[in-house]
Design a protein around this motif. Structure first.
Motif, short mmCIF file in Angstrom:
data_model
loop_
_atom_site.label_atom_id
_atom_site.label_comp_id
_atom_site.label_asym_id
_atom_site.label_seq_id
_atom_site.Cartn_x
_atom_site.Cartn_y
_atom_site.Cartn_z
N VAL A 1 0.68 -1.08 -0.08
CA VAL A 1 0.08 0.17 -0.25
C VAL A 1 1.21 1.16 -0.03
CG1 VAL A 1 -2.04 0.98 1.16
CG2 VAL A 1 -1.71 -1.29 1.34
N SER A 2 0.55 1.78 -1.22
CA SER A 2 1.92 3.52 -1.45
C SER A 2 0.92 4.27 -1.56
CB SER A 2 2.98 3.00 -2.14
OG SER A 2 3.64 4.44 -2.33
N GLU A 3 0.77 5.28 -0.89
CA GLU A 3 -0.25 6.87 -1.39
C GLU A 3 0.35 7.21 -2.32
OE1 GLU A 3 -1.91 10.46 0.01
OE2 GLU A 3 -2.51 8.76 1.66
N LYS A 4 2.07 7.02 -2.40
CA LYS A 4 2.66 7.72 -3.29
C LYS A 4 2.51 6.83 -4.65
CE LYS A 4 5.23 10.35 -0.04
NZ LYS A 4 7.40 10.53 0.70
N GLY A 5 2.60 6.00 -4.38
CA GLY A 5 2.05 5.12 -6.02
C GLY A 5 3.32 4.58 -6.13
N TYR A 6 4.23 3.98 -5.97
CA TYR A 6 5.13 3.00 -5.50
C TYR A 6 4.58 1.82 -5.69
CZ TYR A 6 8.58 6.69 -3.41
OH TYR A 6 9.26 8.34 -2.93
N LEU A 7 5.43 1.27 -6.16
CA LEU A 7 4.74 -0.38 -7.06
C LEU A 7 5.72 -1.44 -6.91
CD1 LEU A 7 3.32 0.47 -10.74
CD2 LEU A 7 2.02 0.86 -8.75
N GLY A 8 6.98 -1.10 -6.20
CA GLY A 8 7.88 -2.72 -6.20
C GLY A 8 8.07 -2.96 -4.78
N ARG A 9 8.60 -4.01 -5.28
CA ARG A 9 8.66 -4.37 -3.40
C ARG A 9 9.56 -4.19 -2.81
NH1 ARG A 9 8.88 -11.02 -4.02
NH2 ARG A 9 8.16 -10.86 -1.88
N ARG A 10 9.45 -4.39 -1.47
CA ARG A 10 10.54 -4.35 -0.78
C ARG A 10 10.84 -4.65 0.05
NH1 ARG A 10 8.34 -1.81 4.48
NH2 ARG A 10 6.20 -0.82 4.15
N GLU A 11 12.24 -4.60 1.31
CA GLU A 11 11.92 -5.55 2.65
C GLU A 11 11.97 -5.29 3.39
OE1 GLU A 11 15.36 -7.71 4.46
OE2 GLU A 11 16.59 -5.47 2.70
N GLY A 12 10.97 -6.08 4.17
CA GLY A 12 9.94 -6.25 5.58
C GLY A 12 9.02 -5.82 5.59
#
Length: 212
Positions: free
Chosen positions: A59-70
């Motif tokens: 979930v990213s209000e800024k629109g980030y689509l990629g996966r991140r660690e954690g």
């Protein structure tokens, strides 16, 4: 503690072939209908029934689509992968598990929060059909997330009604399971969590594609 709005990662750890995919997609689609950018991804070693499968939602209000660690919030209902699942949670994150059976002490960490919900026990008491119990157990944990993350209740009920249009008994059963999860959280835990959802209007003329 400052509350994060519309910025976190949820991962579901399930068993392939248990109907979890529909429940997890319902969760992601509800967030999308709330006007919040969301990226769901299925992760599984194979399509063989009974093997572990994961479903990750960013979930990213800024629109980030990629996966991140954690992982901020893990819903782990597969004993086969639980040892791995608990280690993937970020310090300060949350681990939801089916407390119908006692949690193995080997899976306890001092730096994360544990939220036990007796999903199978609740489903067994509420529903007679064994197959229905398994399917609706998944909706129970979605109901818990509705309260924990401050999801819009009207939106998720509308989606359930759309999914089972013309099937009154199924709609009512899903509503019942949803309410069971919500009420358990209300009686046993503080909510919402340190991160939560808030309606936006950021997805006009957008569609949600699962990529499978």
């Amino acid at each position: 503690m400052k509350t994060r709005i519309n910025d976190f990662i949820v991962r579901f750890a399930n068993v392939n072939g248990t109907g979890s995919a529909s429940a997890n997609y319902l969760f992601a689609k509800t967030i999308f209908r709330m006007g919040i950018p969301v990226t769901p991804k299925n992760i599984f070693p194979s399509n063989i029934q009974g093997l572990p499968t994961w479903y990750e939602v960013r979930v990213s209000e800024k629109g980030y689509l990629g996966r991140r660690e954690g992982i901020d919030l893990m819903i782990s209902v597969n004993p086969q992968s639980m040892a791995k699942d608990v280690q993937s949670v970020k310090p300060g994150g949350y681990f939801i598990y089916d407390s119908t059976k006692k949690l193995n002490p080997d899976y306890e960490r001092a730096d994360i929060h544990y939220l036990g919900i007796p999903m199978m026990e609740m489903a067994t008491k509420a529903f007679e059909d064994p197959r229905k119990r398994q399917l609706l157990k998944n909706i129970i944990y979605v109901g818990a997330l509705v309260r924990l993350l401050d999801m819009d209740q009207q939106t998720i009920r509308e989606l359930i009604s759309e999914q089972f249009e013309g099937k009154k008994a199924l709609i009512e059963a899903n509503f019942q399971a949803l309410t069971l999860g919500m009420e358990f959280v209300e009686k046993n835990y503080d909510f919402p969590l340190s991160f939560r959802l808030e309606k936006r209007n950021l997805l006009e003329n957008k569609i949600l594609v699962d990529g499978n």
